[in-house]
Design an enzyme around this catalytic site. Structure first.
Site, PDB file in Angstrom:
ATOM      1  N   ASP A  86     -12.683  12.510  22.976  1.00 44.16           N
ATOM      2  CA  ASP A  86     -13.713  11.454  22.860  1.00 44.16           C
ATOM      3  C   ASP A  86     -13.419  11.989  20.998  1.00 44.16           C
ATOM      4  OD1 ASP A  86     -15.226  13.800  22.813  1.00 44.16           O
ATOM      5  OD2 ASP A  86     -17.188  13.202  22.626  1.00 44.16           O
TER       6      ASP A  86
ATOM      7  N   HIS B 222     -16.466  22.860  16.366  1.00 41.65           N
ATOM      8  CA  HIS B 222     -16.127  23.044  18.291  1.00 41.65           C
ATOM      9  C   HIS B 222     -14.637  22.593  18.541  1.00 41.65           C
ATOM     10  CE1 HIS B 222     -20.377  22.540  18.205  1.00 41.65           C
ATOM     11  NE2 HIS B 222     -20.287  21.687  17.784  1.00 41.65           N
TER      12      HIS B 222
HETATM   13  C1  BDR Z   1     -19.318  18.237  21.556  1.00 41.67           C
HETATM   14  O1  BDR Z   1     -19.827  17.621  21.534  1.00 41.67           O
HETATM   15  C2  BDR Z   1     -18.961  16.683  20.678  1.00 41.67           C
HETATM   16  O2  BDR Z   1     -20.033  16.265  19.934  1.00 41.67           O
HETATM   17  C3  BDR Z   1     -18.084  16.761  20.224  1.00 41.67           C
HETATM   18  O3  BDR Z   1     -16.729  16.040  19.640  1.00 41.67           O
HETATM   19  C4  BDR Z   1     -17.710  18.419  20.696  1.00 41.67           C
HETATM   20  O4  BDR Z   1     -16.579  18.264  21.921  1.00 41.67           O
HETATM   21  C5  BDR Z   1     -19.983  19.451  20.908  1.00 41.67           C
HETATM   22  O5  BDR Z   1     -20.799  20.259  22.046  1.00 41.67           O
HETATM   23 CA    CA Z   2     -15.279  16.150  21.526  1.00 40.90          CA
END
Ligand code: BDR
Ligand code: CA
Length: 316
Positions: A10, A242
């Site tokens: 995403d 992340h």
């Molecule tokens: C996840 O949430 C999204 O905002 C980031 O891309 C990552 O996949 C982190 O909690």
């Molecule tokens: Ca993500």
């Protein structure tokens, strides 16, 4: 032989970083991107995925458009305060010239997995809707994928979307519970580890100083995202890593300490989206609703310094 992976994404600033990290890693062969709502709506996720591949000179990699909404109910909405209105830190790069393929994300995943049994690893770094839909379309993908390595969840630490839940799981808890409950090899790279990997301002400066064009793009998209972290987490400097942590796991799983626990996802009330493993010291693994659930590889500790060196080494 490089590992064949499909990244379900995403994009999202950290998704962009993870995709570039994967494309610059000879251990990995990115055979497709599939898109999902989360940081942005799915249509914008697809636009961004196509542009990221164009920026990387990899328009040979197909992009398949994913679901617009979770399994049950409407999408809760994007997070422009984290990733910008365009999902890329308000850089407003020009639109891509390429188009997604005609297959949906779920169709693409099923076709690729069934054509190469035991070879493909799914790498979801957004909400798990497409993966659950692919399982629904062809349940035999469970025995035909190599593995699933996902960024999401929080086992023993608080959430980030809510006090209880991590954002990717919170966006479709029902899909996540399907994915954690299927009989396949799932690794959860969640906040238990990603909140321990801090890419500092000094690290981030290396992207701007790098001669790699992809590093220069990261240097442009990151400042908006970094500002979000620095105002939201008292004392934070730089960003938490992340989505790239899931890519690092694929390259070098020894960076992580893993526990094997059954995981259920809360789908009700204010804890909606919380991933519940068995208690490490308890016996909930033998109680319903954890009973008869497969063991999930839950990452609980990480060698953050080595992970950062690995990621930065690929692009700076
Ligand atoms: C996840 O949430 C999204 O905002 C980031 O891309 C990552 O996949 C982190 O909690
Ligand atoms: Ca993500």
């Amino acid at each position: 032989m490089p590992q064949k992976i499909i990244i379900d994404t995403d994009p999202g600033v950290d998704d962009a970083m993870a995709i570039f990290f994967a494309l610059r890693s000879p251990e990995l062969d990115v055979i497709g991107l599939t898109t999902i709502f989360g940081n942005v709506e799915t249509e914008l996720a697809t636009t961004n995925a196509l542009r990221l591949l164009e920026q990387a000179g990899r328009t040979d990699i197909p992009v398949a458009n994913g679901a617009d909404n979770p399994l049950t109910g409407p999408f809760g909405g994007p997070v422009p305060f984290v990733h910008g209105d365009d999902g890329q830190g308000n850089t407003n790069f020009p639109p891509p010239t390429t188009r997604p393929i005609d297959q949906t994300a779920a169709q693409f995943i099923v076709e690729q997995v069934m054509a190469a049994p035991g070879e493909i690893t799914l790498v979801p770094i957004g909400p798990l809707t497409n993966i659950a839909l692919a399982l629904r379309l062809e349940p035999r993908i469970a025995e035909n994928v190599k593995a699933v390595v996902l960024m999401g969840g929080n086992a023993l630490v608080p959430g980030n979307a809510t006090p209880a839940a991590e954002a990717n799981i919170h966006n479709d808890p029902e899909a996540a519970d399907v994915v954690f409950g299927a009989d396949w090899d799932v690794t959860m790279v969640g906040l238990d580890v990603t909140h321990k990997v801090n890419m500092t301002p000094a690290h981030l400066d290396r992207y701007a100083a790098s001669g790699d064009p992809l590093a220069r793009i990261i240097a442009q998209i990151v400042p908006f995202y970094r500002a979000y972290f620095e105002r939201s987490f008292p004392g934070a400097q730089g960003i938490y890593v992340h989505d790239s942590s899931a890519i690092a796991y694929l390259i070098d799983p020894a960076l992580f300490t893993v526990e094997r626990w059954p995981v259920r996802v809360e789908t009700q009330g204010f804890s909606r989206g919380k991933t519940w493993p068995t208690l490490p010291s308890g016996n909930s693994g033998v109680l319903p609703p954890w009973q008869n659930r497969p063991l999930v590889n839950v990452c609980v500790a990480v060698d953050a310094a080595r992970l950062l060196a690995l990621e930065l080494g690929r692009l700076t």
